[in-house]
Design an enzyme around this catalytic site. Structure first.
Site, mmCIF file in Angstrom:
data_model
loop_
_atom_site.group_PDB
_atom_site.id
_atom_site.type_symbol
_atom_site.label_atom_id
_atom_site.label_comp_id
_atom_site.label_asym_id
_atom_site.label_seq_id
_atom_site.Cartn_x
_atom_site.Cartn_y
_atom_site.Cartn_z
ATOM 1 N N GLY A 1 -3.485 107.262 3.516
ATOM 2 C CA GLY A 1 -2.192 107.762 3.951
ATOM 3 C C GLY A 1 -1.083 106.717 3.847
ATOM 4 O O GLY A 1 -1.334 105.545 3.579
ATOM 5 N N HIS A 2 0.127 107.167 4.128
ATOM 6 C CA HIS A 2 1.277 106.255 3.977
ATOM 7 C C HIS A 2 1.256 105.147 5.024
ATOM 8 O O HIS A 2 0.802 105.345 6.138
ATOM 9 C CB HIS A 2 2.608 107.008 4.001
ATOM 10 C CG HIS A 2 2.869 107.851 5.186
ATOM 11 N ND1 HIS A 2 4.032 108.573 5.334
ATOM 12 C CD2 HIS A 2 2.144 108.121 6.295
ATOM 13 C CE1 HIS A 2 4.004 109.217 6.462
ATOM 14 N NE2 HIS A 2 2.877 108.973 7.070
ATOM 15 N N ASN A 3 1.731 103.998 4.614
ATOM 16 C CA ASN A 3 1.889 102.831 5.486
ATOM 17 C C ASN A 3 0.559 102.185 5.891
ATOM 18 O O ASN A 3 0.545 101.252 6.691
ATOM 19 C CB ASN A 3 2.647 103.162 6.781
ATOM 20 C CG ASN A 3 3.859 104.023 6.554
ATOM 21 O OD1 ASN A 3 4.550 103.864 5.568
ATOM 22 N ND2 ASN A 3 4.102 104.963 7.449
#
Lengths: 351, 351, 351
Positions: free
Chosen positions: A245-247
């Protein structure tokens, strides 16, 4: 396609010390498992528990550890190395190099390369690949057919992208990485603000930053960050169909098996392993050297190294049904046990 | 690339009321998290629990709720909006629009467009994309490199397909949808009739029908229906690597996180959420506003709104092993507890 | 697009005996479910539990089993066949054949076919597909747009590859297979030797060997073997987003639902089913006719046919939290129960 035993040991001598016992001129035709090895095969014995299979092996040569030297010598040719599995891994690399050498660098005429892209010497680009404006492709990079490389992407020297890999705008990848078909690097993270019953898109303005020597499996997805970059540090290995996922930040030399998923903004330490189908929820932190068993779900941060597991043990369906049904009463069973204990202690006190 | 504070607020004024406090001429260079914000960054404070971080933030400006107005003013420039997270989402959209405006519509000469396809004005088609016979592509649609759009496909205005998206024959998609790389819309559902130990294919004669404002993640798969269509209603958001089986219907504004799977003929209500890796079995029905936790498996219809969970809590491996082993005796433990309770009550009656 | 009832029965007569009762000239316009069937639709009744719906069905014709013959005749036209679901499956095939016949074989001029590849008669190759050196493509094979077929690949007669399928170097596939978009056959298995805190790649020197009549879902991945081949035997059916690790062997007519994963070197028997999201760990053996429920994790070999399950039952979140918390004390609850039982038996002995 054969390799001479002495040539193998000599080719790897610069990297690992090993002792060749037996006829150095034996020609190896195949690399094989201990069980399956025939009289022209090279194999290895990595774990003492398979020692019983050594004597019966028909292999032309076995890579063994010093502890097994005598037993191996009695059987026939062997290579003695401190870490036979590692040594065998290097032999597979040598085998691949010798028998399937990469073709000379070539840019296929059908590839679409934006005039604003920069290609270092020795780059290969396959049929129908697209390279975006401002992309910087390092020396010796091999980009296979049908890859789509976005604008301003940076790819470090000697990285190899298999067919049909997407790297979206602005993502950066280090040197000597390997990416398998269908992987998607830099799609939008899953970010929305709930508003009046609908989801309002949060544009994903970060990118993906991948270190050196990272391997990414087929159809694996690594989302770009919302505001900052999603980061895979050096030496990370991801199997197929993994979702990052992002980050997210994944520390050095951490490996994740197939179908694992890491939700947004989780931070995974270095030298971790995540088993197949395991899930790490968002915003959690895993320390270095945390090992998550297959199919386990990490629902809280884990700050202490170790092996962690959470999965319902499989059973024949009838037994499972009974236990699963009872599980829904578990808390009340505990309460009943408490009451029972209390009654009992009152009886004991009286008597 | 900067935006002036007053310009931001003014640009969004038509959509949301907000009050700008502080110097309107501050130039914002970056959007950032509250923790990471530097002196030229714009950030937001959405949850009161992070209030403690506000005073220390170095941000040039913070979007806050009216409740935090006074505290935020004391710190420096701020934008006061009823829903700071929503407001920030709109700022990310503005940022993207200003700094990464889509290029002018362009049809790449290498794209293969069947002469029987119909393209509305303002369509963009990337390199090597294929558009099938009878496809209807709406105004302003952007189809990136390597997309394969089947025959008779309909795509509504302003929808954007990233690189390497497949939309199979006869599928329909609404307006303003976003589809990420590698997504497959309209592959055959998994339908077979068992017959004499083999599987006989049931041809999948339905299609996929997707509403407006739907977002579909990278490498996500949405199967075509067996006889009727698989349906995603307006505003559905699917993350990466999600599997939607044939004949499924997903209600408006339902969101599913990465690696979730919905088996065939399930009907999911509106405004539901399905956590990462969760699975909904086939032919089930979920009411509106049902929330399934990550990695939970829905094995029966859920007709009441609420949060539902089913996952084995993770533990260190040794503790898990003990509890998991005992779990296999859970039903017999309950029986033993019953007997114990009975004996005890007999003793108590006698005494 | 219609089919006459008598034509349907006659077209399938060579494969299955069936009796048509009622007007043979009825024109069928659509295949439908029992519930949804209108007056021009053909449907089927496969399970006696739906018998109640038969009388109300508006269908033009229903395929039924001999047991339901009388009831069905009273309602209207019907086709009596021993296995109505199987018969209906054959009708879907007939429908597809008649209404969506494959176009005449055609090799798109944009495809890149290595001069060293061999194409049998009647091969179709879509736009931008790539066929590698030494590939052998069998008669009647259809390779859709954007497929990438590696060097020395063999594909048997009448196999169909949808758009964007990758088959890597040296993999072999049998006849009449169907592969859906985005599938990756023959990416490297996930093999590394741990060495001084890093992962040393073990080159994957095997390939993938797929039998006849295998179907492979969208974005599914089947890794090549490390030393020997990964094998899918005849008639295997894999749904979307399935992961098959290196060296796995899947027996004849085994089916796996979406998001299932099989780790390296597992051996799955014939006629097994693996539910959606289920995981089989590495090096395990499943006998023939083993059925793994959805989302269950196989952690040990299963040598006896049967249905096996392991998943935490879903519950409303509050109830789950209580039971999950108690689960962590399960082993100690058992110990407490033991003590209680012991105390109780001592009391009973005394009294």
């Amino acid at each position: 396609m054969t390799l001479r035993l002495a040539d193998i040991v000599q080719s790897l001598a610069a990297r690992v010390d090993a002792e060749l016992l037996g006829n150095p001129d034996i020609l190896i035709e195949r690399l094989s498992t201990l069980d399956g090895a025939g009289p022209r095969d090279l194999t290895f014995l990595s774990h003492p528990k398979y020692l019983g299979k050594l004597a019966q092996s028909a292999a032309a040569c076995v890579v063994v550890s010093p502890a097994v030297r005598e037993a191996a010598m009695r059987r026939g040719a062997c290579i003695v190395a401190d870490d036979p599995y590692h040594y065998f891994a290097l032999i597979t690399q040598l085998w691949k190099q010798r028998h399937f050498p990469p073709p000379a660098p070539h840019i296929h005429p059908s590839a679409f390369i934006d005039p604003g892209a920069t290609l270092a010497p020795g780059v290969s680009i396959g049929a129908f690949a697209c390279i975006g404006a401002g992309a910087m492709i390092g020396a010796g990079v091999r980009i296979a057919e049908h890859c789509v490389i976005g604008a301003q992407v940076e790819i470090g020297a000697d990285t190899r992208l298999s067919a049909r890999v997407t790297v979206a705008d602005g993502c950066r990848m280090g040197e000597r990485c390997i990416v398998h078909p269908g992987a998607v690097i830099g799609a939008d993270g899953f970010g929305f603000a709930p508003h009046e019953g609908e989801w309002v898109k949060i544009e994903q303005l970060g990118a993906v930053h991948i270190g050196n020597d990272v391997e990414i499996g087929a159809n694996t997805c690594i989302d770009r960050g919302a505001l900052q970059d999603t980061v895979l540090e050096d030496g990370v290995k991801l199997d197929n169909l993994v979702q990052i996922g992002h980050n997210v930040r994944v520390g050095k030399h951490t490996a994740m098996a197939g179908c694992a998923g890491v939700a947004g903004s989780a931070t995974i330490g270095a030298h971790c392993t995540v088993g197949g189908g395991a899930i790490v929820l968002g915003h959690l932190r895993l320390a270095d050297h945390v090992h998550v068993s297959a199919a386990s779900v990490v629902t809280r941060s884990i700050l202490k190294p170790g092996q962690y597991t959470g999965l319902f043990p499989i059973d024949d369906n009838a037994a499972w049904e009974k236990n699963a049904a009872t599980l829904k009463q578990l808390h009340s069973l505990r309460e009943r046990l408490k009451l029972t204990e209390k009654s009992l202690s009152q009886i004991l006190e009286k008597s």
